[in-house]
Design a protein around this motif. Structure first.
Motif, PDB file in Angstrom:
ATOM      1  N   LEU A   1       0.852  -1.191   0.000  1.00  0.00           N
ATOM      2  CA  LEU A   1       0.000   0.000   0.000  1.00  0.00           C
ATOM      3  C   LEU A   1       0.886   1.237   0.000  1.00  0.00           C
ATOM      4  N   GLU A   2       0.549   2.201  -0.826  1.00  0.00           N
ATOM      5  CA  GLU A   2       1.170   3.515  -0.790  1.00  0.00           C
ATOM      6  C   GLU A   2       0.043   4.522  -0.996  1.00  0.00           C
ATOM      7  N   ALA A   3      -0.353   5.164   0.080  1.00  0.00           N
ATOM      8  CA  ALA A   3      -1.530   6.017   0.042  1.00  0.00           C
ATOM      9  C   ALA A   3      -1.328   7.239   0.929  1.00  0.00           C
ATOM     10  N   PRO A   4      -2.066   8.302   0.655  1.00  0.00           N
ATOM     11  CA  PRO A   4      -1.986   9.467   1.545  1.00  0.00           C
ATOM     12  C   PRO A   4      -2.323   9.082   2.984  1.00  0.00           C
ATOM     13  N   PHE A   5      -1.563   9.591   3.905  1.00  0.00           N
ATOM     14  CA  PHE A   5      -1.753   9.302   5.323  1.00  0.00           C
ATOM     15  C   PHE A   5      -3.180   9.594   5.769  1.00  0.00           C
ATOM     16  N   HIS A   6      -3.782  10.665   5.236  1.00  0.00           N
ATOM     17  CA  HIS A   6      -5.106  11.083   5.710  1.00  0.00           C
ATOM     18  C   HIS A   6      -6.214  10.128   5.287  1.00  0.00           C
ATOM     19  N   GLU A   7      -5.910   9.150   4.433  1.00  0.00           N
ATOM     20  CA  GLU A   7      -6.930   8.196   4.007  1.00  0.00           C
ATOM     21  C   GLU A   7      -7.025   6.991   4.946  1.00  0.00           C
ATOM     22  N   CYS A   8      -6.184   6.918   5.941  1.00  0.00           N
ATOM     23  CA  CYS A   8      -6.167   5.768   6.835  1.00  0.00           C
ATOM     24  C   CYS A   8      -6.920   6.068   8.127  1.00  0.00           C
ATOM     25  N   ASP A   9      -7.588   5.060   8.642  1.00  0.00           N
ATOM     26  CA  ASP A   9      -8.220   5.146   9.958  1.00  0.00           C
ATOM     27  C   ASP A   9      -7.329   4.451  10.979  1.00  0.00           C
ATOM     28  N   ALA A  10      -7.339   4.963  12.202  1.00  0.00           N
ATOM     29  CA  ALA A  10      -6.542   4.378  13.279  1.00  0.00           C
ATOM     30  C   ALA A  10      -7.456   3.645  14.255  1.00  0.00           C
ATOM     31  N   PHE A  11      -7.020   2.476  14.685  1.00  0.00           N
ATOM     32  CA  PHE A  11      -7.809   1.655  15.602  1.00  0.00           C
ATOM     33  C   PHE A  11      -6.927   1.165  16.752  1.00  0.00           C
ATOM     34  N   LEU A  12      -7.571   0.991  17.908  1.00  0.00           N
ATOM     35  CA  LEU A  12      -6.965   0.264  19.013  1.00  0.00           C
ATOM     36  C   LEU A  12      -7.609  -1.116  19.045  1.00  0.00           C
ATOM     37  N   GLN A  13      -6.784  -2.140  18.952  1.00  0.00           N
ATOM     38  CA  GLN A  13      -7.273  -3.502  19.058  1.00  0.00           C
ATOM     39  C   GLN A  13      -6.663  -4.153  20.291  1.00  0.00           C
ATOM     40  N   SER A  14      -7.466  -4.933  20.991  1.00  0.00           N
ATOM     41  CA  SER A  14      -6.995  -5.589  22.207  1.00  0.00           C
ATOM     42  C   SER A  14      -6.984  -7.095  22.028  1.00  0.00           C
ATOM     43  N   SER A  15      -6.049  -7.733  22.719  1.00  0.00           N
ATOM     44  CA  SER A  15      -5.974  -9.185  22.760  1.00  0.00           C
ATOM     45  C   SER A  15      -5.447  -9.576  24.133  1.00  0.00           C
ATOM     46  N   PRO A  16      -5.809 -10.756  24.639  1.00  0.00           N
ATOM     47  CA  PRO A  16      -5.360 -11.146  25.980  1.00  0.00           C
ATOM     48  C   PRO A  16      -3.881 -11.516  25.991  1.00  0.00           C
ATOM     49  N   ASP A  17      -3.190 -11.114  27.050  1.00  0.00           N
ATOM     50  CA  ASP A  17      -1.802 -11.552  27.206  1.00  0.00           C
ATOM     51  C   ASP A  17      -1.778 -12.890  27.939  1.00  0.00           C
ATOM     52  N   THR A  18      -0.588 -13.335  28.344  1.00  0.00           N
ATOM     53  CA  THR A  18      -0.472 -14.655  28.987  1.00  0.00           C
ATOM     54  C   THR A  18      -1.195 -14.719  30.321  1.00  0.00           C
ATOM     55  N   GLN A  19      -1.473 -13.546  30.930  1.00  0.00           N
ATOM     56  CA  GLN A  19      -2.192 -13.516  32.206  1.00  0.00           C
ATOM     57  C   GLN A  19      -3.683 -13.262  32.015  1.00  0.00           C
ATOM     58  N   GLY A  20      -4.109 -13.123  30.751  1.00  0.00           N
ATOM     59  CA  GLY A  20      -5.518 -12.884  30.480  1.00  0.00           C
ATOM     60  C   GLY A  20      -5.912 -11.414  30.478  1.00  0.00           C
ATOM     61  N   SER A  21      -4.947 -10.522  30.730  1.00  0.00           N
ATOM     62  CA  SER A  21      -5.237  -9.083  30.727  1.00  0.00           C
ATOM     63  C   SER A  21      -5.223  -8.555  29.290  1.00  0.00           C
ATOM     64  N   ALA A  22      -5.956  -7.479  29.065  1.00  0.00           N
ATOM     65  CA  ALA A  22      -6.035  -6.895  27.724  1.00  0.00           C
ATOM     66  C   ALA A  22      -4.737  -6.169  27.377  1.00  0.00           C
ATOM     67  N   THR A  23      -4.195  -6.476  26.210  1.00  0.00           N
ATOM     68  CA  THR A  23      -3.033  -5.783  25.670  1.00  0.00           C
ATOM     69  C   THR A  23      -3.454  -5.112  24.368  1.00  0.00           C
ATOM     70  N   TYR A  24      -3.109  -3.845  24.220  1.00  0.00           N
ATOM     71  CA  TYR A  24      -3.598  -3.052  23.088  1.00  0.00           C
ATOM     72  C   TYR A  24      -2.498  -2.819  22.064  1.00  0.00           C
ATOM     73  N   SER A  25      -2.900  -2.781  20.796  1.00  0.00           N
ATOM     74  CA  SER A  25      -2.011  -2.437  19.691  1.00  0.00           C
ATOM     75  C   SER A  25      -2.642  -1.321  18.875  1.00  0.00           C
ATOM     76  N   LEU A  26      -1.788  -0.484  18.302  1.00  0.00           N
ATOM     77  CA  LEU A  26      -2.241   0.594  17.420  1.00  0.00           C
ATOM     78  C   LEU A  26      -2.149   0.107  15.978  1.00  0.00           C
ATOM     79  N   ILE A  27      -3.248   0.259  15.241  1.00  0.00           N
ATOM     80  CA  ILE A  27      -3.339  -0.247  13.872  1.00  0.00           C
ATOM     81  C   ILE A  27      -3.804   0.866  12.943  1.00  0.00           C
ATOM     82  N   LEU A  28      -3.155   0.978  11.774  1.00  0.00           N
ATOM     83  CA  LEU A  28      -3.650   1.844  10.709  1.00  0.00           C
ATOM     84  C   LEU A  28      -4.308   0.969   9.655  1.00  0.00           C
ATOM     85  N   TYR A  29      -5.457   1.424   9.169  1.00  0.00           N
ATOM     86  CA  TYR A  29      -6.262   0.618   8.239  1.00  0.00           C
ATOM     87  C   TYR A  29      -6.746   1.505   7.099  1.00  0.00           C
TER      88      TYR A  29
END
Length: 330
Positions: A209-237
């Motif tokens: 992908l090569e696109a203008p930065f302003h065309e992307c949406d940003a999301f926080l996605q969570s997934s459980p870590d080894t202790q079951g707590s939520a761990t968040y990642s920053l994603i551009l879509y």
């Protein structure tokens, strides 16, 4: 780059400003989305950044990178090809670690944590085994149970410590293994052009992908870590190309979502050519090279050595203040 230079001669027409995002959102109210919390775009992003962006060590790291670049005469993509990282006034291109490097990082961290947990249990859980003996008088039974637990915890502590020391030895003596990096990037955000490029992990340097930065949406996605707590990642879509990219290489996953909200604000500020670069230690030596930043610093009378003339304790105090602010962000 002189602060008086015509900005239009330096930035590409595709360079990002908040107006472009506002117009794009108005033209595309119905667009594809992904699972997660979609983050907002700011009309004028405040000075912000993650805890790591304000690290005092970033001053020396950036100076070292700059010295290498000048010594080798590197420009453009050759900077990453020779140094495996780029972080300056024009572009952010984070390291792309090999799978084995990720394994060593994770294993070393787990072993360090496991060692502390084993010691904690050794000193606090073992004495609890003798509590029933105060009531039933069976000290022999408690001692037998304690001996078994002590042997197990001592074995685990020794095992964790051995692997932890091995990881540190590799880091010190064979950093090419512990910090093994690929010669091709994951992604890059280019302030000068306003473009976000996501590369094909199976085909070096080939853009997915090569696109203008302003065309992307940003999301926080969570997934459980080894202790079951939520761990968040920053994603551009990109909602029309339907291509997503985790930004973990630059902004590591965390259980503090506010830190990644701050990361998103930092990235917006970095890409916005209508505003100066984020005022963080690692970018200070590059501020005079960016026209918008140089003009703003000249107008405000900013000390060009603001961070470099500050002692480590003072930088750490600012870092802590930023972190306390970030953990409250939503």
């Amino acid at each position: 780059m002189s602060a008086k230079e015509n900005l239009g001669d330096y930035y590409a027409d595709s360079a990002y400003t908040p107006t472009k995002r506002q117009q794009w959102e108005a033209a595309n109210p119905e667009r594809d989305t992904i699972i997660g919390s979609r983050l907002t775009w700011n009309r004028r992003t405040q000075e912000n950044g993650t805890n790591e962006e304000y690290g005092y060590n970033n001053i020396a790291i950036s100076q070292n990178w700059e010295a290498q670049r000048e010594e080798k005469g590197l420009v453009g993509d050759d900077i990453f090809k020779n140094m495996n990282v780029r972080y300056d006034h024009q572009c952010i291109m984070p390291p792309n670690y090999k799978a084995k490097a990720g394994f060593f990082h994770t294993t070393t961290a787990i072993c360090m944590a496991g060692g502390y947990i084993s010691i904690f249990f050794l000193f606090f859980l073992v004495p609890l085994l003798f509590v029933p003996a105060f009531f039933n008088g069976d000290y022999q039974g408690s001692w037998e149970a304690a001996k078994g637990l002590i042997k197990t915890l001592l074995f685990l502590s020794a095992l964790f410590y051995t692997f932890y020391r091995l990881g540190n030895w590799l880091l010190k003596n064979h950093s090419d293994i512990f910090l093994g990096m690929k010669k091709s990037p994951l992604w890059q955000a280019n302030r000068q052009t306003g473009l976000l490029t996501i590369y094909d992990p199976r085909n070096a340097w080939k853009p997915r992908l090569e696109a203008p930065f302003h065309e992307c949406d940003a999301f926080l996605q969570s997934s459980p870590d080894t202790q079951g707590s939520a761990t968040y990642s920053l994603i551009l879509y990109h909602p029309f190309q339907r291509i997503r990219q985790k930004l973990d290489a630059q902004f590591p996953p965390t259980n503090m979502p506010g830190e990644l909200v701050a990361a998103w604000q930092f990235l917006q500020r970095y890409m916005d050519v209508s505003q100066p670069l984020p005022d963080v230690p690692g970018l200070e030596i590059h501020r005079h090279k960016d026209p918008t930043t140089a003009a703003a610093d000249q107008q405000q009378g900013r000390n060009p050595r603001y961070w470099r003339d500050m002692d480590e304790a003072s930088v750490q105090q600012i870092q802590e203040e930023k972190y306390r602010k970030n953990i409250r962000l939503r």
